[in-house]
Design an enzyme around this catalytic site. Structure first.
Site, short mmCIF file in Angstrom:
data_model
loop_
_atom_site.label_atom_id
_atom_site.label_comp_id
_atom_site.label_asym_id
_atom_site.label_seq_id
_atom_site.Cartn_x
_atom_site.Cartn_y
_atom_site.Cartn_z
N CYS A 59 -4.81 81.91 62.22
CA CYS A 59 -3.40 81.69 61.88
C CYS A 59 -3.26 80.54 60.88
CB CYS A 59 -2.59 81.39 63.14
SG CYS A 59 -0.83 81.14 62.80
N GLN A 66 -5.60 86.76 73.18
CA GLN A 66 -5.93 85.73 72.20
C GLN A 66 -5.25 84.42 72.57
OE1 GLN A 66 -4.29 85.46 68.00
NE2 GLN A 66 -6.42 85.94 67.50
N ASN A 90 -10.83 93.18 59.48
CA ASN A 90 -9.37 93.23 59.58
C ASN A 90 -8.78 92.89 58.22
OD1 ASN A 90 -6.94 90.88 60.71
ND2 ASN A 90 -6.64 93.08 60.62
N GLY A 91 -7.65 93.54 57.92
CA GLY A 91 -6.94 93.21 56.69
C GLY A 91 -6.81 94.39 55.74
#
Length: 532
Positions: free
Chosen positions: A151, A120, A273-274
């Site tokens: 982010c 990444q 995701n999460g």
């Protein structure tokens, strides 16, 4: 599809948008017309797919999320020991680092057995991100290069203006990804390159821009240059109003919005995701709670869809803090390619011992117990961070690539108990002093010359050649390896004590880890993993 022609699923607009209609639609198709009803053998547990779903099963993926200060090469190697199939990620590497740092091995190097692996990168310059992509894919051989639009930290999205703030600058993000794709398609050897090597990781909303329409518009803008999206299923709050930890927990999770996006963009691939903390949850989300549809009346299917459509944010049915909705789909969208887990790998890495069998449907897992995991990890550390206690080379082992030194002897007076003659690993553990010690006095009796008094006495006599950051990076991934296991606190305590002891540092991180293993009862080390 023009931006103005986006079709928002009914009951999906606004913050309470619900996308489980997407998961229900396949049920209506599967039970209509003259298609034969599935036999009982076709209705199987997701870990034992029916023949018709076997291909789809193998397309699903489980990724270990990129995490700052955690997703190091040591952390990735530990996870690779636990799973041959999980997709590993680096922590974010800034585009300027790739462009200007001379020693890229420290930031981009990885072991050959780490594949599949994703690098990444973060940045807001099309030129620099494109150049970084070329280095990542062509020079270092990563399987994929991902752009961080996820982010939310003030340092990244505020001062540096990249990361999640790029969701508000979709056209700039498009230019960045376009240049990344251009660089990815320039092969080093004249052969064609894979168009699926560039991807985006982003949120489903940012600040007040928190509805399905905004997320869909963002993907609509990006999809001409990118078809792969890793979606953190919650919005983020910028401008320092929430710190990174709060942005991972306070905004509610909204899985239905991800399902909606899968339905709206069938030509794109998505990963969710999460908040995924268990392998069972990961599999249910990726594969759906049913692999094939039951032979039910269409009216019953419609009622089930209606019941599922009650799941929306804020969700009262899931009973999750902050109104999160984490309901898995009944039948997963075909372009929901998999899931991503992160914090669970930090807190309890051995949770992933069963990934290959339980999630990927492999026959076996790589390791049977924690002893096997730690032994393999020690062997890895011994290869990349050789001991410096038995050489006279003045150079320090500080970063990759490490200096090549000549060992003048096989062991020193400190590490003879581990690396001395006629001792194999089982002998070392079997003859450890644990069996005759209580938990309270193991440190003084079993560590011998590594007590605090000895550390203070010899502090100025030993010149550490192995940097403290290498010791810390090597021990950090295994801090949670005995999570929830009784009679194992001594392991972490021993790692902490020895990790700070300069008198043993030159014996290497593997020596410290092997000494810590001696503090754990043999029945705990050899306790077989429980399958999911």
């Amino acid at each position: 599809m023009a931006a103005s022609s986006l079709s928002i699923p009914q009951n999906s607009k606004g913050k309470g948008g619900d996308g489980l209609a997407a998961a229900c639609a396949p049920l209506q198709v599967a039970t209509s017309g003259s298609a034969p009803a599935p036999t009982p053998e076709d209705v199987r547990h997701p870990s034992h797919p029916s023949p018709s779903s076997q291909v789809e099963q193998h397309k699903k993926e489980l990724h270990i999320a990129p995490m700052l200060n955690y997703s190091t090469r040591e952390f990735r190697q530990l996870l690779r020991i636990l799973s041959r199939r999980a997709v590993l990620w680096t922590e974010m590497v800034v585009d300027e680092t790739v462009a200007h740092v001379s020693n890229l091995d420290e930031h981009l190097g990885f072991e050959p057995n780490t594949h599949p692996i994703v690098c990444q990168i973060g940045g807001n310059s099309p030129e620099l991100c494109g150049g970084a992509t070329s280095v990542v894919l062509e020079k270092y051989g990563y399987d994929e290069c991902n752009l961080n639009i996820d982010c939310p930290s003030e340092r990244v999205s505020g001062k540096r203006e990249f990361g999640a703030v790029l969701m508000k600058k979709a056209e700039l993000a498009k230019e960045i990804v376009k240049e990344m794709q251009n660089k990815a398609n320039i092969p080093a050897n004249g052969t064609s390159s894979n168009n699926n090597k560039v991807s985006i990781k982003c949120r489903i909303g940012v600040d007040d821009l928190d509805d399905l329409e905004f997320a869909a518009q963002f993907i609509e803008t990006l999809q001409p240059v990118c078809k792969r999206f890793y979606l953190h299923a919650r919005k983020c709050v910028l401008n320092g109003l929430m710190n990174a930890r709060q942005n991972r927990s306070v905004p509610p999770l909204n899985y239905p919005r991800v399902y909606d996006l899968c339905r709206m963009f069938p030509d794109c691939d998505f990963w969710i995701n999460g908040g995924i903390k268990k392998l069972e949850d990961a599999r249910h989300i990726a594969y759906g709670t049913r692999v094939t549809a039951f032979s039910e009346d269409e009216e019953n299917d419609a009622k089930k869809c209606d019941a599922q459509n009650l799941h929306q944010v804020p969700c009262q049915l899931c009973s999750i803090p902050n109104g999160s909705c984490i309901e898995p789909p009944t039948v997963a969208p075909s372009n929901l390619r998999g899931v991503m887990m992160g914090r669970a790998a930090i807190d309890d890495p051995c949770l992933f011992h069963d990934v290959d069998r339980y999630f990927f449907n492999e026959d076996t897992n790589p390791c049977k117990n924690r002893r096997e995991v730690l032994e393999r990890y020690c062997e890895y550390l011994e290869r990349i961070y050789p001991r410096r206690c038995c050489d006279e080379d003045p150079r320090n082992s500080f970063e990759h690539p490490l200096p090549e030194v000549v060992m003048l002897r096989d062991y020193c007076e400190q590490c003879v108990d581990v690396y001395g003659p006629d001792l194999d690993r089982s002998d070392i553990l079997a003859c450890s002093h644990w069996s005759g010690l209580s938990k309270n006095n193991y440190s003084e009796q079993s560590l011998g010359a590594t007590t605090k008094d000895k550390k203070t006495k010899d502090k100025h006599k030993v010149k550490p050649k192995i940097a403290s950051k290498i010791i810390a990076r090597s021990l950090k991934p295994v801090q949670g390896i005995f999570n929830g296991v009784p009679n194992s606190r001594s392991f972490r305590r021993c790692c902490d004590e020895l990790g700070q002891n300069v008198t043993v540092r030159n014996c290497g991180p593997a020596y410290i880890l092997r000494k810590a293993m001696q503090s754990v009862p043999l029945n705990v080390l050899d306790l077989e993993f429980k399958t999911s």
